[in-house]
Design a protein around this motif. Structure first.
Motif, short mmCIF file in Angstrom:
data_model
loop_
_atom_site.label_atom_id
_atom_site.label_comp_id
_atom_site.label_asym_id
_atom_site.label_seq_id
_atom_site.Cartn_x
_atom_site.Cartn_y
_atom_site.Cartn_z
N ALA A 23 0.83 -1.21 0.00
CA ALA A 23 0.00 0.00 0.00
C ALA A 23 0.86 1.26 0.00
O ALA A 23 0.57 2.22 -0.73
N ARG A 24 1.92 1.26 0.80
CA ARG A 24 2.80 2.43 0.83
C ARG A 24 3.53 2.60 -0.51
O ARG A 24 3.76 3.73 -0.96
N ALA A 25 3.89 1.49 -1.12
CA ALA A 25 4.53 1.56 -2.43
C ALA A 25 3.58 2.17 -3.46
O ALA A 25 3.97 3.05 -4.24
N ARG A 26 2.35 1.69 -3.47
CA ARG A 26 1.37 2.24 -4.41
C ARG A 26 1.21 3.75 -4.20
O ARG A 26 1.14 4.53 -5.15
N ALA A 27 1.14 4.18 -2.92
CA ALA A 27 0.96 5.60 -2.62
C ALA A 27 2.15 6.42 -3.10
O ALA A 27 2.01 7.60 -3.41
N ALA A 28 3.34 5.79 -3.16
CA ALA A 28 4.54 6.48 -3.63
C ALA A 28 4.71 6.39 -5.14
O ALA A 28 5.71 6.87 -5.68
N GLY A 29 3.76 5.76 -5.83
CA GLY A 29 3.82 5.68 -7.28
C GLY A 29 4.54 4.47 -7.82
O GLY A 29 4.90 4.43 -8.99
N VAL A 30 4.73 3.45 -6.97
CA VAL A 30 5.40 2.23 -7.41
C VAL A 30 4.32 1.24 -7.87
O VAL A 30 3.58 0.68 -7.06
N GLY A 31 4.27 1.02 -9.17
CA GLY A 31 3.22 0.16 -9.72
C GLY A 31 3.61 -1.30 -9.83
O GLY A 31 2.74 -2.16 -9.93
N THR A 32 4.92 -1.58 -9.82
CA THR A 32 5.41 -2.94 -10.05
C THR A 32 6.59 -3.20 -9.13
O THR A 32 7.42 -2.32 -8.91
N MET A 33 6.65 -4.42 -8.60
CA MET A 33 7.76 -4.86 -7.75
C MET A 33 8.22 -6.23 -8.21
O MET A 33 7.39 -7.08 -8.57
N LEU A 34 9.52 -6.45 -8.17
CA LEU A 34 10.09 -7.76 -8.45
C LEU A 34 10.72 -8.27 -7.17
O LEU A 34 11.73 -7.73 -6.70
N THR A 35 10.11 -9.31 -6.57
CA THR A 35 10.64 -9.88 -5.34
C THR A 35 11.54 -11.06 -5.69
O THR A 35 11.19 -11.91 -6.52
N ILE A 36 12.71 -11.08 -5.09
CA ILE A 36 13.83 -11.91 -5.55
C ILE A 36 13.99 -13.15 -4.68
O ILE A 36 14.02 -13.07 -3.45
N ASN A 37 14.15 -14.29 -5.33
CA ASN A 37 14.41 -15.56 -4.65
C ASN A 37 15.92 -15.71 -4.43
O ASN A 37 16.71 -15.47 -5.34
N THR A 38 16.32 -16.09 -3.22
CA THR A 38 17.74 -16.27 -2.92
C THR A 38 18.07 -17.66 -2.41
O THR A 38 19.25 -18.02 -2.33
N LYS A 39 17.05 -18.43 -2.05
CA LYS A 39 17.23 -19.82 -1.60
C LYS A 39 16.14 -20.65 -2.27
O LYS A 39 14.96 -20.31 -2.15
N LEU A 40 16.52 -21.73 -2.93
CA LEU A 40 15.51 -22.52 -3.64
C LEU A 40 14.45 -23.05 -2.67
O LEU A 40 13.28 -23.15 -3.03
N ASP A 70 22.92 -24.86 -1.07
CA ASP A 70 21.73 -24.90 -1.93
C ASP A 70 22.19 -24.99 -3.38
O ASP A 70 22.17 -24.03 -4.13
N GLN A 71 22.65 -26.17 -3.77
CA GLN A 71 23.24 -26.35 -5.09
C GLN A 71 22.16 -26.74 -6.11
O GLN A 71 22.05 -27.89 -6.53
N ALA A 72 21.38 -25.75 -6.50
CA ALA A 72 20.26 -25.98 -7.41
C ALA A 72 20.77 -26.39 -8.78
O ALA A 72 21.69 -25.79 -9.33
N SER A 73 20.14 -27.40 -9.35
CA SER A 73 20.49 -27.83 -10.71
C SER A 73 19.85 -26.91 -11.73
O SER A 73 18.89 -26.18 -11.43
N VAL A 74 20.36 -26.94 -12.93
CA VAL A 74 19.77 -26.17 -14.03
C VAL A 74 18.31 -26.58 -14.21
O VAL A 74 17.42 -25.74 -14.36
N GLU A 75 18.07 -27.89 -14.14
CA GLU A 75 16.71 -28.40 -14.35
C GLU A 75 15.76 -27.91 -13.26
O GLU A 75 14.60 -27.56 -13.53
N ALA A 76 16.24 -27.87 -12.01
CA ALA A 76 15.39 -27.42 -10.91
C ALA A 76 15.02 -25.95 -11.06
O ALA A 76 13.90 -25.54 -10.73
N ILE A 77 15.96 -25.15 -11.56
CA ILE A 77 15.68 -23.74 -11.78
C ILE A 77 14.66 -23.58 -12.91
O ILE A 77 13.65 -22.88 -12.77
N ILE A 78 14.92 -24.24 -14.03
CA ILE A 78 14.03 -24.10 -15.18
C ILE A 78 12.61 -24.58 -14.86
O ILE A 78 11.63 -23.94 -15.26
N GLU A 79 12.51 -25.66 -14.11
CA GLU A 79 11.19 -26.20 -13.77
C GLU A 79 10.31 -25.16 -13.08
O GLU A 79 9.10 -25.11 -13.27
N ARG A 80 10.95 -24.29 -12.28
CA ARG A 80 10.19 -23.31 -11.50
C ARG A 80 9.90 -22.03 -12.29
O ARG A 80 9.26 -21.12 -11.75
#
Length: 263
Positions: A23-40, A70-80
């Motif tokens: 809500a605070r982001a919207r009020a500040a004019g932020v229409g889009t957010m990208l939340t980042i994964n750091t652990k599979l 957290d040694q994610a395989s290429v396949e595990a990343i692509i699957e998600r």
């Protein structure tokens, strides 16, 4: 008006009040957010946050700090990546400042993420700290195997590294560090980044910009970064917002702009 191209909504300081932060982001004019994964192992939580509010997208990946455990395989990343709200790969890369994982394992993990990015053509979100030479060498070598899109997030590296990244076609994202008193070198680099390769971010809940240093960062505060970058580039902040928003959706082309989401 703005996109926060890199935040961590599942981290302490944000996860307990995501509706309030949105809500605070919207009020500040932020229409889009990208939340980042750091652990599979936390991907499902990150994805659920993306699905909880319109205009939030996410990535899938493993931070270099986690490369040993957290040694994610290429396949595990692509699957998600099959969910429509998963629009990028990472964050990944090299962190030689903390060295929380052995450098060899960081490099192996980085290359796996690049392979997943190349296979899906989803942009890779790159973290690099005190590792300019190795990061540049890996990016050059891997780009020779086939192109892949990406962004250097929370840019704090040298101007020379910025030039390598730009030469390879990457975007560069600027965080609230640009407002810090000691960040003069970064401010000079911001002045030479082509406007069509520029993004802005918070890296929330970290790195709150002036005037909010010392408290948890949040997506609404990307407006302060935008204001400083606009000042450095001699632009109206609304124009800077328009440019960086267009850049975000050009790079993260799987993401849907707000007007299309509303439709």
């Amino acid at each position: 008006m703005f996109v926060d191209s890199h935040c961590h909504l599942n981290y302490d300081g944000l996860r307990d009040d995501i509706p309030g932060a949105v809500a605070r982001a919207r009020a500040a004019g932020v229409g889009t957010m990208l939340t980042i994964n750091t652990k599979l192992r936390e991907f499902d939580e990150v994805l659920a946050i993306a699905h909880s509010h319109p205009g939030i997208f996410c990535t899938v990946g493993v931070h270099p700090h986690e490369a040993e455990t957290d040694q994610a395989s290429v396949e595990a990343i692509i699957e998600r990546t099959h969910d429509p709200l998963v629009v990028g790969i990472g964050e990944t890369g090299l962190d030689y400042f903390y060295d929380n994982s052995p450098r060899e394992l960081q490099q192996i993990g980085f290359r796996r993420h690049i392979e997943a990015s190349r296979a899906t053509q989803l942009p890779i979100v790159i973290h690099t700290r005190d590792a300019d030479d190795d990061c540049a060498a890996i990016l050059r070598e891997e780009m020779g195997k086939g192109s892949f899109p990406g962004v250097i997030h929370c840019f704090t590296a040298s101007r020379a590294f910025a030039e390598v990244a730009l030469e390879l076609g990457f975007y560069i994202s600027i965080s609230g560090i640009v407002t810090f008193k000691a960040a003069e070198d970064l401010r000079e680099t911001v002045k030479i980044i082509p406007l069509d390769r520029l993004l802005i971010e918070t890296d929330a809940p970290f790195l709150a910009p002036i005037p909010h240093r010392g408290r948890p960062n949040e997506p609404a505060f990307v407006a302060y970064t935008a204001a400083k970058v606009a000042e450095l580039r001699g632009l109206d902040v609304r124009e800077l917002g328009r440019i960086t928003t267009e850049n975000f959706f050009r790079l993260f082309s799987k993401a849907t702009p707000p007007a299309e989401t509303a439709a």
